[in-house]
Scaffold this active site. Structure first.
Site, PDB file in Angstrom:
ATOM      1  N   ARG A   1     -23.045  -5.372 -14.666  1.00 17.76           N
ATOM      2  CA  ARG A   1     -21.826  -5.694 -13.914  1.00 17.76           C
ATOM      3  C   ARG A   1     -20.583  -5.715 -14.797  1.00 17.76           C
ATOM      4  NH1 ARG A   1     -24.251 -10.798 -10.730  1.00 17.76           N
ATOM      5  NH2 ARG A   1     -25.569 -10.807 -12.607  1.00 17.76           N
ATOM      6  N   GLN A   2     -20.777  -5.625 -16.111  1.00 13.65           N
ATOM      7  CA  GLN A   2     -19.641  -5.531 -17.026  1.00 13.65           C
ATOM      8  C   GLN A   2     -19.473  -4.063 -17.423  1.00 13.65           C
ATOM      9  OE1 GLN A   2     -19.540  -8.585 -20.137  1.00 13.65           O
ATOM     10  NE2 GLN A   2     -21.111  -9.716 -19.041  1.00 13.65           N
TER      11      GLN A   2
ATOM     12  N   LYS B   1     -14.822  -8.652   2.193  1.00 10.56           N
ATOM     13  CA  LYS B   1     -14.676  -9.971   1.592  1.00 10.56           C
ATOM     14  C   LYS B   1     -13.710  -9.936   0.423  1.00 10.56           C
ATOM     15  CE  LYS B   1     -18.198 -10.167  -2.046  1.00 10.56           C
ATOM     16  NZ  LYS B   1     -18.588  -8.787  -2.204  1.00 10.56           N
TER      17      LYS B   1
ATOM     18  N   THR C   1     -22.656 -15.105  -2.038  1.00 14.59           N
ATOM     19  CA  THR C   1     -22.061 -14.042  -1.232  1.00 14.59           C
ATOM     20  C   THR C   1     -22.908 -13.706  -0.027  1.00 14.59           C
ATOM     21  OG1 THR C   1     -20.953 -13.065  -3.151  1.00 14.59           O
ATOM     22  CG2 THR C   1     -21.317 -11.639  -1.264  1.00 14.59           C
TER      23      THR C   1
END
Length: 316
Positions: A101-102, A197, A231
């Site tokens: 995710r980085q 979102k 989430t």
């Protein structure tokens, strides 16, 4: 596939997900390679290869899941040990790629850790990578070696196809996950809805709107990762508020960090469907947790790589 006979093929496993490695080996009908992965008294990682790997085609099964840094270092040291032992080719089999995710600089002065990890894996000795459902497809380009990218959507689709749900619809929990949700919807022959979102902070999400018809329908929310579960639980509540009949959660990588188990246990999900790329605690969610095995997929991919056959043909 049972009893694969080729002494040049060797499979080794770190400590991150030993049960998955053993299942892959059983699928191939071979034994895991002899290797000790332990710790010295000061906490440093100790690796000892217990058999000759000279000229062998070696596969190291090690997801970089929690504890991420420990498992990543184990992988790097195992790769280095095999390289120095004169293995012919070393493939890093990383069912879950940590730090994925980085993958970009969202703000100034941030690292691109996914690229750094790719550099470390190549430097340690990997000559090929086999992984599943990277958080961003672009991570394949971070490597200067071949990357075979498996998909769990066909496996998840097979599971839900057998459930005979009432008027199902696939829901993406955010706009970034639309391609994955669209593929699942296409395989199931059903419609697609999207949750729009806003995320004010990491691991926090605020549901803004639901795009698509969900009233009276069985909703399948699919994502690549469930981390803290904030989430996806908020999304489920939003779907039910808009008249959904029932809600299922599905993901490839059950990271389940922090309050995830508690949130999912108290959530309205009828089932939480995951794969075994990462070990889970089945006692925390009981019968609501359904774990699908990716061992046959990885086993088939390993054979195809070893025999220099196409891996992408598996999904045609």
């Amino acid at each position: 596939m049972v009893g694969y006979q080729d002494r040049r093929l060797k499979i080794f496993a770190g400590n991150a997900n030993r049960p998955l490695a053993e299942e892959i080996a059983r699928h191939l009908g071979i034994e895991l390679g002899a290797m000790e992965v332990g710790r010295f008294s000061n906490g440093e990682i100790k690796v000892m290869i217990g058999e000759s790997v000279r000229g062998a085609d070696c596969f190291v099964i090690q997801p970089t899941c929690h504890p991420v840094n420990e498992n990543l270092m184990e992988l790097l040291i195992i790769l280095d040990a095999l390289r120095r032992a004169s293995a012919r080719r070393i493939t890093a089999v990383i069912p879950h790629y940590g730090y994925a995710r980085q993958d970009r600089k969202a703000r100034g002065r941030e690292p691109i850790s996914a690229k750094l990890v790719a550099n470390l894996i190549v430097t340690a000795g990997a000559r090929r990578v086999l992984t599943m459902d990277l958080h961003a497809d672009a991570i394949q380009g971070f490597f200067d070696i071949p990357v075979d990218h498996l998909k769990a959507v066909p496996l998840i689709a097979d599971y839900f196809r057998k459930k005979d749900l009432v008027n199902p619809v696939v829901v993406s929990p955010d706009t970034g996950g639309v391609p994955r949700a669209r593929e699942l919807a296409s395989r199931l022959g059903v419609g697609l809805a999207i949750i729009d979102k806003r995320r004010p902070e990491p691991n926090q999400a605020e549901v803004m709107n639901v795009i698509g018809d969900v009233a009276g329908r069985s909703c399948i929310m699919i994502d690549d990762i469930i981390d803290t579960a904030g989430t996806i639980v908020l999304g489920a509540q939003a779907l039910l508020e808009r008249g959904a009949r029932e809600v299922y959660a599905a993901c490839t990588h059950p990271v389940f960090s922090g309050p995830a188990y508690e949130r999912l246990a108290n959530s309205p999900f009828k089932e939480v469907v995951v794969t075994n790329t990462i070990p889970t605690d089945p006692t925390r969610l009981g019968d609501r947790l359904k774990v699908l095995s990716v061992a046959p997929l990885f086993g088939e991919a390993i054979i195809r790589i070893h025999e220099d056959l196409s891996v992408s043909k598996m999904f045609d």
